[in-house]
Motif scaffolding. Structure first.
Motif, short mmCIF file in Angstrom:
data_model
loop_
_atom_site.label_atom_id
_atom_site.label_comp_id
_atom_site.label_asym_id
_atom_site.label_seq_id
_atom_site.Cartn_x
_atom_site.Cartn_y
_atom_site.Cartn_z
N MET A 185 0.83 -1.21 0.00
CA MET A 185 0.00 0.00 0.00
C MET A 185 0.87 1.26 0.00
O MET A 185 0.58 2.25 -0.63
CB MET A 185 -0.89 0.03 1.25
N ARG A 188 -10.90 9.02 -20.95
CA ARG A 188 -11.69 8.92 -19.73
C ARG A 188 -11.60 7.52 -19.12
O ARG A 188 -11.48 7.37 -17.91
CB ARG A 188 -13.14 9.25 -20.07
N PHE A 243 -9.29 4.56 -10.01
CA PHE A 243 -10.09 3.66 -9.18
C PHE A 243 -9.60 2.22 -9.15
O PHE A 243 -10.08 1.41 -8.37
CB PHE A 243 -11.55 3.68 -9.67
N PRO A 245 -3.92 1.33 -7.47
CA PRO A 245 -3.38 2.08 -6.32
C PRO A 245 -1.95 2.53 -6.56
O PRO A 245 -1.51 3.50 -5.95
CB PRO A 245 -3.43 1.05 -5.18
N ARG A 262 -14.43 13.87 -11.98
CA ARG A 262 -14.87 12.48 -11.79
C ARG A 262 -13.76 11.62 -11.16
O ARG A 262 -14.03 10.76 -10.34
CB ARG A 262 -15.27 11.92 -13.16
N ALA A 282 -8.47 -11.88 -21.17
CA ALA A 282 -8.24 -13.22 -20.59
C ALA A 282 -8.32 -14.32 -21.64
O ALA A 282 -7.59 -15.31 -21.57
CB ALA A 282 -9.27 -13.48 -19.48
N ASN A 283 -9.20 -14.17 -22.62
CA ASN A 283 -9.33 -15.20 -23.64
C ASN A 283 -8.10 -15.30 -24.52
O ASN A 283 -7.56 -16.38 -24.74
CB ASN A 283 -10.54 -14.91 -24.54
N ARG A 293 -5.07 -16.50 -22.79
CA ARG A 293 -5.11 -17.95 -22.62
C ARG A 293 -4.66 -18.68 -23.89
O ARG A 293 -3.94 -19.68 -23.84
CB ARG A 293 -6.54 -18.38 -22.25
N PRO A 341 -23.26 -11.35 -21.64
CA PRO A 341 -23.61 -10.64 -20.41
C PRO A 341 -24.04 -11.59 -19.29
O PRO A 341 -23.99 -11.22 -18.13
CB PRO A 341 -24.76 -9.72 -20.83
#
Lengths: 339, 339, 339, 339
Positions: free
Chosen positions: B1, B18, B26, B29, B50, B132-133, B136, B261
């Protein structure tokens, strides 16, 4: 961007407390965490540093006393939930509380009474309702897409049992693990269960049996509207976390599959295979933890009922008690028999 | 941290700027954004608000001149990339630049020379490598899981074509859309393409043809190591974003499916069906945008080569030029024919 | 049951001859086999015994001379097909002939002329058209279910290469293996190919290269109606027979998966897997061999055109020649360049 | 080919009798049907003509008296099965009998005693054991591939309920429909059920309720070896015949999917979909009808026990009685309570 923010205090900096703290910090612009507390002060400090939380409170009381805090997240150990709800309600804070509220129905009722009396909002942490798969199934039922439901199945298996030390204090599999499935059953069908029959046994680890619990169960649910369904629980599935539901209706069926880390399929010389499903709840339900807090925050800010109310927190505990009673007495048990 | 943070300046507050600003704010860190700038000052201010970015700079020059800033994200319009790379390099900043660097190989070479001379790091925004696909699949090739590769297919179809106004300035489908697939081909096979043959046409919208571009293509790639493969592109797939790859090797095949989804399947009276795949790149590649910046940040902080270098930014542009030349001249074109 | 039967003579009692004999005997009540012949008399006798065929003929001539026989199945070696068609036609027999008619276009033309002159029916053994999967895809294109087609892919990979001794006399992969895919391409799209580009190589076994053939190919097809497509061929897929197609249209996509011996999926501790696909054409296309003969028999009995005509037998040979020419000359080749 | 043949007589020329007659005629070279009989002589004659059966017998007695006949297929109405078994056994014929033997346990016992006394072979028509999917699951359990089983699910839903006239004489859903699933449960787990609990209702058609039957059920089975499982039955699934099983074991899970007419998937503008599953048992279990007769024929010819014995025919009837008793008395019922 300049919209009103909801100011939070967090009680509990363990695994789930940390997840919620990160969600408030990094995913919900409409939330601001004012302070966090934990019986382990160091844990609270670490989460505060990670999530830019300005203050570490010495106690839950300090959180409740902070006038800047509008809502609290109760992420402490289960046995403290009901009392903290009462205190938070008295302090006029809106409450998000992890499940279960308590294993003692009288304590639950006292907590709900305090919430009602204070006129604050309460949401229980049944995060799976916010999972995209289960939300899609609920939507299919609610919209009539599959017609009138008749048969329901919930498969809910953990990759591996918890340590025996935990099993001993967990309150039993029905309260610790099945409680999510009891909530899911009510959520998916949109009606109440009247009667429960439980078949179960110790098939994973004899030590669990020695600790007075079971590790495998089939639970038959009969709903008020006539739907019948099953919950299939095992403390151990070697292939990972198995979380599926299926509902048959008069106009069709909807069924979900597990979630996988990727969509790659390998055709080798022996089998056609893919990687194992996401292993456990932190991977499988990641987004649902965000969505439930977003929902709670919006409910409070917009002053409308939360998506998972205090009653939604009470009934699954009743169901867990009935399931155990059915198992012990080897007969179907009506929920009306329970407190 | 308390680990070292990398201090960023962001140039460009459009859609992708953006996204990157939110990732730094977000999700990472280890990152801190010091300032953002955009030719549209209001856009920059909104993103700053924002994402808790303390300063809005008046110009890229102000970003480069800020001694607190160690690395820049170049998210401005394509025609500015090469010049901004040169300036950033001269200012000693590490650089993350969106693709393509330029459509002009001489400008690319000048930019890469500036980077080399300054000894700074450069990563190009080929985010799909971090999906990720595809990661892999690359792993299956690199590890030998499917043996020596022989045949490769990339399917890459957009849900709908961009506005004609955009088509006219895009540089053409090969540079605008296929460039990601050219990068993917090199990434998956881990070798260089020697020759390209393109078949294509205008099958989606005649207006695209009038604008001098095509909207449908099959591109045959021949790699140095003998592998042959295809890229299948269409500007329009009514069912959504279609992003799949398949590789045949001497010990097996690996193939990816689209991302959806949810995993719910409905069996109705007419068909067994599921919801459409994730519609476009912001949904489909969400996590890859985070992962690529995490990778860049780690590369700079740990002083090791980036995962997608300047050369990785140049070669797909060469491939795009060759693909167009093949289409225009109706013959296979060797990459060595291009500048 | 009492309907008219078609009386067959079978020429050739090898693997495919036996399959057809069994189909006529056990699956088609509307067919009756009068006699069978083979250069290996013992083979013919075995099939006759197995399939209750009353007579074993000494030669094809004896078959042609038998007035009871209305239709012949030509299942002998490829180099005899064209001559046998000519003889059968002159004898006034309807003809079902295995592919290819010949590798020599002049011989094909002579055979087709004989058929035309005799006014008999001719069907070529492109059985895959009758496979439920590919028939479904063709239906989706023909009915407009996926709109106007634009991109097509055929994957066609064998589980293992044939013996080198066979490779040497096979006429080459394009004629021996791809010919089915050339037919499939025309069948699925319902239009003619104008131009072919071939990329290929020897990636499975260097001995195949020494025999003058290749074992791996990507073939780009351009149809008269603008559709572009690929055929992907490999002589070796360790996971078994890989037979898939995919077509993109303006209103959707249709794609087929392989066929498997069962629908069971095992979730183990390492992977989620299923058994390998059906291994080779005798398992994969079992039903299509029945359906093609049912279709032929019905065409003759009802005096309407066969589903796969003599021209359908000729064009794939032209395509195979063009594919080889493209490979040899390293350029796209128009079919109009071929005889 | 010249191997010994088993000579059959067939009693019953209805739907299933005809299927078996076709199997013997067209699929099993090792079988020869000598004669067929039916109370409807015309039906018997039609099947005889279709299947080249040389004789139509006037009665079952004539079949039993025919010394050329070694084995009989009993495909007549259920109420005649037990008596015909007794007669066939006395005549020294081996017996293949459709399920159920009888709904009366005393009659079953008498029939089994006659079989035992005569020393003939008996196989019951539980064809699903021979389905490739369920055979694969059984193999996974028997071989230890999924370790020790703990939880089992059988989904068995018909596309539409039978006519009410049939429901009234069917003996009830448990005997008529679930009986196959009771057999499947024993087959898959390889152990006996000790206790049954039934939840059910009338959810498909109130007329079924008026006829004294139910149309929807969840049945919990507890096996001697500790395994617990469910059977899910519905008389109506609008998407077609739904026949799946799933077993969880200590080393993994095996689950089957439905069978489809093709493997094509269409991606349209609204959903990604495929055609409905095979609609009913004649399509779904086609091959299993062949395999069970092949197995029976081999058992008799090789003089070894049949794959589905008389006891295998008796126990599912006991289970059906217990299931109904559980439903009526609203409590778990042990099989030892039944006759």
């Amino acid at each position: 961007m300049s919209a009103k923010k909801l100011h939070f205090g967090i009680i509990g900096a363990g695994r789930i407390g940390r997840v919620h703290a990160e969600t408030l910090a990094f995913r919900l612009p409409e939330a601001h965490t004012v302070a966090i507390t934990d019986v382990n002060a160091e844990a609270a400090q670490q989460v505060a540093a990670r999530c830019n939380i300005p203050a570490v409170a010495a106690s839950a009381e300090e959180i409740f006393a902070n006038p800047q805090i509008e809502a609290v997240l109760i992420c402490s150990s289960t046995n403290t939930h009901a009392d903290l709800i009462v205190q938070a309600a008295k302090a006029g804070k809106h409450i998000f509380c992890e499940k279960p509220i308590s294993l003692d129905l009288a304590k639950i009722d006292a907590a709900l009474a305090a919430v009602k009396s204070a006129g604050v909002q309460l949401q229980i942490g049944f995060n799976r309702r916010f999972d995209a798969n289960f939300a899609r199934v609920r939507n299919a039922v609610a919209s009539g897409e599959i017609g009138a439901p008749s048969l329901m199945h919930i498969i809910s298996r953990d990759p591996a049992p918890p340590p025996i030390s935990y099993v001993r204090v967990s309150g039993g599999m029905f309260v610790d693990m099945t409680i999510h499935d009891f909530d899911m059953a009510r959520f998916l069908i949109g009606d109440e269960v009247e009667e429960i029959y439980t078949a179960g046994g110790v098939m994973v680890d004899p030590e669990i049996g020695k600790a007075g619990d079971i590790d495998t169960a089939l639970i038959v649910l009969r709903f008020r509207n006539g739907v019948i369904g099953t919950i299939d629980n095992s403390r151990k599935a070697v292939y990972g976390y198995d979380q599926r539901v299926e509902i048959l209706g008069s106009a069709g069926k909807i069924a979900t599959e597990n979630c996988y880390p990727n969509q790659a399929v390998v055709s080798g010389a022996e089998t056609v295979h893919r990687d194992l499903p996401l292993n456990f709840f932190m991977e499988r339900y990641t987004e649902s933890f965000v969505t439930e807090l977003r929902s709670f925050t919006a409910s409070v800010l917009e002053n409308r009922p939360t998506a998972v109310t205090g009653i939604d927190g009470r009934i699954p505990v009743v169901m867990a008690i009935a399931a155990r009673k059915s198992y012990d007495e080897h007969r179907p048990v009506r929920l009306s028999e329970i407190g």
